[in-house]
Design a protein around this motif. Structure first.
Motif, mmCIF file in Angstrom:
data_model
loop_
_atom_site.group_PDB
_atom_site.id
_atom_site.type_symbol
_atom_site.label_atom_id
_atom_site.label_comp_id
_atom_site.label_asym_id
_atom_site.label_seq_id
_atom_site.Cartn_x
_atom_site.Cartn_y
_atom_site.Cartn_z
ATOM 1 N N LYS A 1 0.876 -1.174 0.000
ATOM 2 C CA LYS A 1 0.000 0.000 0.000
ATOM 3 C C LYS A 1 0.908 1.217 0.000
ATOM 4 C CE LYS A 1 -3.946 2.115 2.311
ATOM 5 N NZ LYS A 1 -4.471 2.629 1.056
ATOM 6 N N TYR A 2 0.897 1.925 -1.115
ATOM 7 C CA TYR A 2 1.775 3.089 -1.225
ATOM 8 C C TYR A 2 1.109 4.299 -0.583
ATOM 9 C CZ TYR A 2 3.933 0.012 -4.640
ATOM 10 O OH TYR A 2 4.524 -1.065 -5.248
ATOM 11 N N PRO A 3 1.902 5.179 0.023
ATOM 12 C CA PRO A 3 1.302 6.348 0.682
ATOM 13 C C PRO A 3 0.759 7.344 -0.337
ATOM 14 C CG PRO A 3 3.698 6.493 0.698
ATOM 15 C CD PRO A 3 3.363 5.146 0.148
ATOM 16 N N SER A 4 -0.182 8.163 0.105
ATOM 17 C CA SER A 4 -0.682 9.236 -0.754
ATOM 18 C C SER A 4 0.511 10.131 -1.112
ATOM 19 C CB SER A 4 -1.733 10.040 0.012
ATOM 20 O OG SER A 4 -2.195 11.091 -0.784
ATOM 21 N N GLY A 5 0.592 10.504 -2.361
ATOM 22 C CA GLY A 5 1.729 11.314 -2.803
ATOM 23 C C GLY A 5 2.846 10.481 -3.406
ATOM 24 N N ALA A 6 2.640 9.136 -3.436
ATOM 25 C CA ALA A 6 3.678 8.263 -4.012
ATOM 26 C C ALA A 6 3.823 8.546 -5.507
ATOM 27 C CB ALA A 6 3.311 6.811 -3.782
ATOM 28 N N GLN A 7 5.041 8.395 -5.982
ATOM 29 C CA GLN A 7 5.333 8.669 -7.387
ATOM 30 C C GLN A 7 6.246 7.575 -7.942
ATOM 31 O OE1 GLN A 7 6.111 13.098 -8.072
ATOM 32 N NE2 GLN A 7 6.796 12.824 -5.973
ATOM 33 N N ASN B 1 19.583 5.019 -15.462
ATOM 34 C CA ASN B 1 19.866 3.680 -16.003
ATOM 35 C C ASN B 1 18.578 2.913 -16.332
ATOM 36 O OD1 ASN B 1 18.841 2.891 -13.546
ATOM 37 N ND2 ASN B 1 20.749 2.018 -12.755
ATOM 38 N N GLY B 2 17.426 3.564 -16.159
ATOM 39 C CA GLY B 2 16.153 2.951 -16.524
ATOM 40 C C GLY B 2 15.440 2.248 -15.388
ATOM 41 N N GLN B 3 16.078 2.154 -14.241
ATOM 42 C CA GLN B 3 15.444 1.467 -13.106
ATOM 43 C C GLN B 3 14.268 2.309 -12.577
ATOM 44 O OE1 GLN B 3 17.894 0.886 -9.653
ATOM 45 N NE2 GLN B 3 16.534 -0.661 -8.808
ATOM 46 N N VAL B 4 13.146 1.645 -12.347
ATOM 47 C CA VAL B 4 11.959 2.361 -11.866
ATOM 48 C C VAL B 4 11.674 1.966 -10.422
ATOM 49 C CG1 VAL B 4 9.494 2.814 -12.260
ATOM 50 C CG2 VAL B 4 11.003 2.413 -14.217
ATOM 51 N N THR B 5 11.482 2.966 -9.582
ATOM 52 C CA THR B 5 11.168 2.710 -8.175
ATOM 53 C C THR B 5 9.939 3.538 -7.783
ATOM 54 O OG1 THR B 5 12.737 4.447 -7.567
ATOM 55 C CG2 THR B 5 13.524 2.191 -7.398
ATOM 56 N N VAL B 6 9.365 3.174 -6.644
ATOM 57 C CA VAL B 6 8.274 3.979 -6.094
ATOM 58 C C VAL B 6 8.877 4.805 -4.965
ATOM 59 C CG1 VAL B 6 6.004 3.942 -5.003
ATOM 60 C CG2 VAL B 6 6.631 2.140 -6.618
ATOM 61 N N VAL B 7 8.599 6.099 -4.986
ATOM 62 C CA VAL B 7 9.112 6.983 -3.939
ATOM 63 C C VAL B 7 7.929 7.719 -3.301
ATOM 64 C CG1 VAL B 7 11.397 7.304 -4.967
ATOM 65 C CG2 VAL B 7 9.551 8.892 -5.582
ATOM 66 N N ASP B 8 8.134 8.201 -2.076
ATOM 67 C CA ASP B 8 7.060 8.978 -1.445
ATOM 68 C C ASP B 8 7.151 10.428 -1.912
ATOM 69 O OD1 ASP B 8 9.032 10.239 0.057
ATOM 70 O OD2 ASP B 8 8.588 9.158 1.911
ATOM 71 N N ALA C 1 11.682 9.756 -0.981
ATOM 72 C CA ALA C 1 12.312 8.625 -0.294
ATOM 73 C C ALA C 1 11.804 7.307 -0.879
ATOM 74 C CB ALA C 1 12.009 8.689 1.199
ATOM 75 N N PHE C 2 12.686 6.347 -0.967
ATOM 76 C CA PHE C 2 12.367 5.037 -1.538
ATOM 77 C C PHE C 2 11.232 4.355 -0.764
ATOM 78 C CE2 PHE C 2 12.952 0.432 -1.600
ATOM 79 C CZ PHE C 2 13.057 0.168 -2.953
ATOM 80 N N VAL C 3 10.258 3.852 -1.520
ATOM 81 C CA VAL C 3 9.136 3.126 -0.901
ATOM 82 C C VAL C 3 9.123 1.676 -1.370
ATOM 83 C CG1 VAL C 3 6.617 2.971 -0.784
ATOM 84 C CG2 VAL C 3 7.695 5.203 -0.656
ATOM 85 N N GLY C 4 9.429 1.472 -2.643
ATOM 86 C CA GLY C 4 9.423 0.104 -3.159
ATOM 87 C C GLY C 4 10.040 0.031 -4.541
ATOM 88 N N ASN C 5 10.343 -1.167 -4.921
ATOM 89 C CA ASN C 5 10.955 -1.367 -6.242
ATOM 90 C C ASN C 5 9.856 -1.750 -7.236
ATOM 91 O OD1 ASN C 5 12.781 -1.734 -8.246
ATOM 92 N ND2 ASN C 5 13.566 -3.690 -7.482
ATOM 93 N N ALA C 6 9.838 -1.060 -8.365
ATOM 94 C CA ALA C 6 8.855 -1.405 -9.400
ATOM 95 C C ALA C 6 9.493 -2.280 -10.466
ATOM 96 C CB ALA C 6 8.307 -0.130 -10.034
ATOM 97 N N GLY C 7 10.799 -2.445 -10.339
ATOM 98 C CA GLY C 7 11.655 -3.070 -11.346
ATOM 99 C C GLY C 7 11.124 -4.293 -12.075
#
Lengths: 206, 190
Positions: free
Chosen positions: A74-80, A86-93, A97-103
């Motif tokens: 469950k990502y927080p409101s405001g997550a992006q 290098n093309g790596q995609v992550t979820v940040v708040d 700040a790092f929230v999760g890896n979308a990789g």
């Protein structure tokens, strides 16, 4: 030795061109603004054909919702979504700040090595104001949503001179008009739309 | 009081009167700069359509207009052509982009308010953020602005945003069509 010199000279010539191809972009948040067209009703007889197409909205929040379902997060409101150079995609708040890896499910490819450059770069001051063009690809591989969209990224890139306290700001704003295809719930879907990348970082000037 | 003292007193009194007049004039100008009259949607749209061509190097001639029912748009404190002004706009565009990641009404209203900004770049960023925010609650506001818009480019962008927001989202589509593959409900049960 002569043979070596023949090999080395083209390499040196190549190095002279490196400022054009070594353009350093900046990690950016990604905003997806796409439509996807999916076959809805379809029937065909020997005499007639009837069909309708459903158009659906695919944006960053939709991708985060589906990604959250898939990763049971469950990502927080405001997550992006954040895309590294290098093309790596992550979820940040909302603070970055790092929230999760979308990789495993969302990947980007930025063909920065073959970018073309318009503008000014000064190696001595490190200042740059440029427009850069490169190929961009976004790959989504979720169970219910798959897609591979591509387009030419047009980036407005700027590196400021150091401020009074020696801080240099690097910023990039990129727009990519994309299209491609994939699957929505197992059905063929065709995408078009835009992807926006926006990044800003501060560094201490040497 | 000696005649020379009298002369000094007269000069001082004169200077005080001049200073008072200057202060009054300056105060009046400040008032006119900070005043943001409540404006109808149509006057906002007129501002939006013509502001790009009506700037002076000393700052925007046309002021941002509040859209009735929304907060007032924020205005740059810097002159129109200065580097600080450009930085302020870039920062504001970044803030709008960030706000679009949230889901609360306050964030949406803050974004919608900037559709009345005098800066075309901020209005464009606000519209992109409205699309990105993804809420159909924005549609009535966009419809009002579209009706009032006099600039064909802005009207087209507003109409496209309305059409985009009215589309079903991919998650809504997946929920309606659980038979085509793995539905969201089935997925969450796994």
């Amino acid at each position: 030795m002569k043979l070596h010199a023949r090999k080395i000279l083209p390499a040196i010539a190549g190095l002279a061109l490196l400022p054009l191809s070594l353009h350093a972009s900046v990690d950016s948040t990604m905003k997806v603004d796409m439509k996807c067209y999916v076959q809805d009703k379809f029937s065909e007889t020997s005499a007639n054909k009837f069909g309708t197409v459903r158009t659906v909205r695919v944006d960053t929040k939709q991708l985060l919702t589906l990604l959250g379902k898939q990763t049971k997060s469950k990502y927080p409101s405001g997550a992006q979504l954040k895309v590294a150079t290098n093309g790596q995609v992550t979820v940040v708040d909302s603070r970055g700040a790092f929230v999760g890896n979308a990789g495993p499910y969302i990947k980007a490819k930025l063909a920065l090595k073959s970018s073309i450059f318009s503008g000014k770069y000064n190696a001595a001051s490190g200042k740059e104001t440029s427009k850069n063009y490169y190929r961009f690809t976004l790959i989504v591989d979720l169970p219910t949503l798959k897609g591979n969209v591509k387009g030419t990224a047009i980036e407005d890139f700027k590196v400021s001179g150091p401020s009074g306290d020696g801080v240099r700001i690097t910023s990039g704003a990129t727009n990519v008009s994309v299209n491609g295809q994939g699957k929505v719930d197992g059905k063929t879907g065709y995408y078009n739309g835009n992807i926006y990348l926006r990044g800003r970082s501060a560094s201490i000037a040497p | 009081m000696t005649p020379s003292n009298k002369r000094v007193a007269t000069i001082l009194a004169g200077l005080a009167v001049v200073a008072a007049i200057l202060l009054a004039l300056t105060g009046k100008r400040d008032d006119s700069v900070s005043r943001k009259p409540e404006a109808s949607v149509s006057s906002q749209a007129k501002t939006a359509s013509s502001s790009g061509a009506s700037r002076s190097s000393g700052g925007p001639l046309l002021k941002s207009r509040a859209i009735s029912g929304l907060p007032k748009p924020l205005e740059s404190p810097y002159g129109g052509d200065s580097e600080k002004h450009a930085e302020w706009i870039a920062g504001r565009v970044e803030e709008l982009d960030k706000l679009s990641s949230f889901d609360d009404a306050g964030s949406l209203n803050a974004i919608l308010a900037e559709l009345g900004n005098s800066e075309p770049e901020i209005r464009a960023a606000a519209l992109a953020s409205v699309r990105s925010f993804g809420s159909r609650d924005a549609v009535p506001w966009l419809q009002k602005l579209s009706i009032a818009a006099t600039d064909s480019g802005e009207k087209k962008a507003l109409d496209e945003a309305i059409e985009y927001l009215q589309l079903p989202t991919v998650t809504e589509y997946l929920e309606e069509n659980p038979d085509g593959g793995v539905s969201l409900e089935q997925e969450s049960d796994q």
